[in-house]
Design an enzyme around this catalytic site. Structure first.
Site, short mmCIF file in Angstrom:
data_model
loop_
_atom_site.label_atom_id
_atom_site.label_comp_id
_atom_site.label_asym_id
_atom_site.label_seq_id
_atom_site.Cartn_x
_atom_site.Cartn_y
_atom_site.Cartn_z
N ASP A 94 -0.99 8.37 -2.10
CA ASP A 94 -0.88 9.82 -1.98
C ASP A 94 -2.24 10.50 -1.86
O ASP A 94 -2.34 11.66 -1.47
CB ASP A 94 -0.12 10.41 -3.17
N GLU A 114 -4.05 0.10 0.22
CA GLU A 114 -2.66 0.54 0.07
C GLU A 114 -1.76 -0.40 0.88
O GLU A 114 -2.04 -0.70 2.04
CB GLU A 114 -2.51 1.98 0.56
N ASP A 146 -2.08 -6.00 0.96
CA ASP A 146 -1.61 -6.28 -0.39
C ASP A 146 -2.84 -6.30 -1.31
O ASP A 146 -3.75 -7.12 -1.13
CB ASP A 146 -0.91 -7.65 -0.39
N ASP A 164 -3.90 2.13 -9.16
CA ASP A 164 -2.92 3.22 -9.16
C ASP A 164 -1.61 2.67 -8.60
O ASP A 164 -1.23 2.94 -7.46
CB ASP A 164 -3.44 4.38 -8.30
N THR A 166 2.63 1.46 -8.77
CA THR A 166 3.94 1.86 -9.25
C THR A 166 4.23 1.07 -10.51
O THR A 166 3.39 0.30 -10.99
CB THR A 166 5.01 1.57 -8.18
N ASP A 167 5.44 1.23 -11.06
CA ASP A 167 5.82 0.42 -12.22
C ASP A 167 6.01 -1.03 -11.80
O ASP A 167 6.14 -1.33 -10.61
CB ASP A 167 7.08 1.00 -12.86
N PRO A 171 7.35 -4.36 -5.03
CA PRO A 171 6.02 -4.78 -4.57
C PRO A 171 4.91 -4.49 -5.56
O PRO A 171 3.83 -5.08 -5.48
CB PRO A 171 5.83 -3.98 -3.27
#
Length: 294
Positions: A94, A114, A146, A164, A166-167, A171
């Site tokens: 983001d 990213e 990755d 940063d 995700t939970d 992925p």
């Protein structure tokens, strides 16, 4: 789900549903929704939190409170280090971490890795206020790959690495494995600092414990610090921190004030006093951290 009275759609966060908790946000307008190669993404407008992005049933960012997360993930390690020249962001599509890192004029290079180009593309289109033009910073090297594979083997080293992610589902799960942390540690300069997001300890104690346990095996100093972010329900969020510099976590408020003043910008959540206080852990969080170090 649709509200029968207004006809509005409600977008439901399912991250904690196994524990019996769901959180729903009214979507007055859905700007985009699609299942990409890697994940399900939806961007919508909510009357309280403004524009929101949700991935795989978990809130990632909101226009209203994103500044808390991005400031604390970025300025704590950068100002604790005190002389960051190269910074690596894993994830962060983001652009919020990138935006805050770019405010530090002393940083010479920012590398951002990213996995999903769609997240960055849609963030630029539908959440431009998050990155605030930072994707155009000439110091940025943007890599679509990755993150776990990017840090494998030898390569460029960094003063700060910010994960940063995700939970730990889908992925993002690989970014919580010890092999990733070990490889990332190998890409830190001497005295470098790594920071990770580790969920809400009240609802996700295992997530924090897992990272601290691994950091304990890899770094001389490991702990976490806290920040209260309204959309991440269940209490303050934990950010794991690992370093071999014993002075980084113990940096004084006076030193932080000097570094922050020299940086020359204003923040909405971060202050040197908040920086220090964020490491004062409530007893229940301290118990998680201490147990994970054993």
């Amino acid at each position: 789900m649709t509200d029968g009275k207004s006809g509005s759609r409600w977008v439901t966060e399912t991250l904690h549903e196994e524990g019996g908790l769901r959180t729903s946000y009214r979507a007055d307008r859905v700007l985009f929704e699609e299942g990409t190669e890697h994940q399900h993404l939806v961007i919508f407008d909510n009357p309280t939190f403004g524009r929101m992005m949700m991935l795989d049933g978990a809130t990632q960012v909101t226009e209203r409170d994103e500044f808390v997360y991005h400031e604390m993930m970025t300025h704590v390690p950068v100002l604790a280090h005190g002389n960051v020249k190269k910074l690596l962001i894993i994830g962060g599509g983001d652009g919020g971490i990138l935006r805050e890192a770019a405010r530090h004029k002393g940083i010479e290079k920012i590398t951002m890795v990213e996995i999903d180009p769609a997240v960055t593309d849609f963030s630029k289109s539908h959440l431009p206020m998050i990155s605030a033009g930072a994707f155009g910073d000439p110091r940025l090297e943007l890599v679509f790959a990755d993150g776990s594979k990017f840090v494998e083997g030898e390569g460029e080293t960094y003063d700060v690495i910010i994960v940063d992610s995700t939970d730990p589902v889908g992925p993002g799960a690989v970014l919580f494995e010890e092999s990733f942390y070990r490889n990332a540690r190998g890409r830190l300069t001497e005295g470098g600092i790594m920071v990770t997001q580790n969920g809400v300890p009240f609802l996700q104690p295992a997530e924090l414990a897992s990272t601290i346990s691994k950091f304990h095996r890899l770094f001389k100093v490991c702990s976490c610090y806290l920040a209260t972010i309204p959309t991440y329900v269940g209490g303050p969020m934990a950010m794991g921190i690992g370093t071999d510099d014993e002075f980084a976590k113990a940096v004084t408020v006076e030193a932080l004030e000097h570094r922050f003043a020299a940086a020359g910008f204003k923040t909405r959540y971060y202050t040197p006093e908040v920086h220090k206080a964020a490491f004062a852990l409530p007893a229940y969080v301290r118990e998680i951290v201490d147990a994970a170090r054993r």
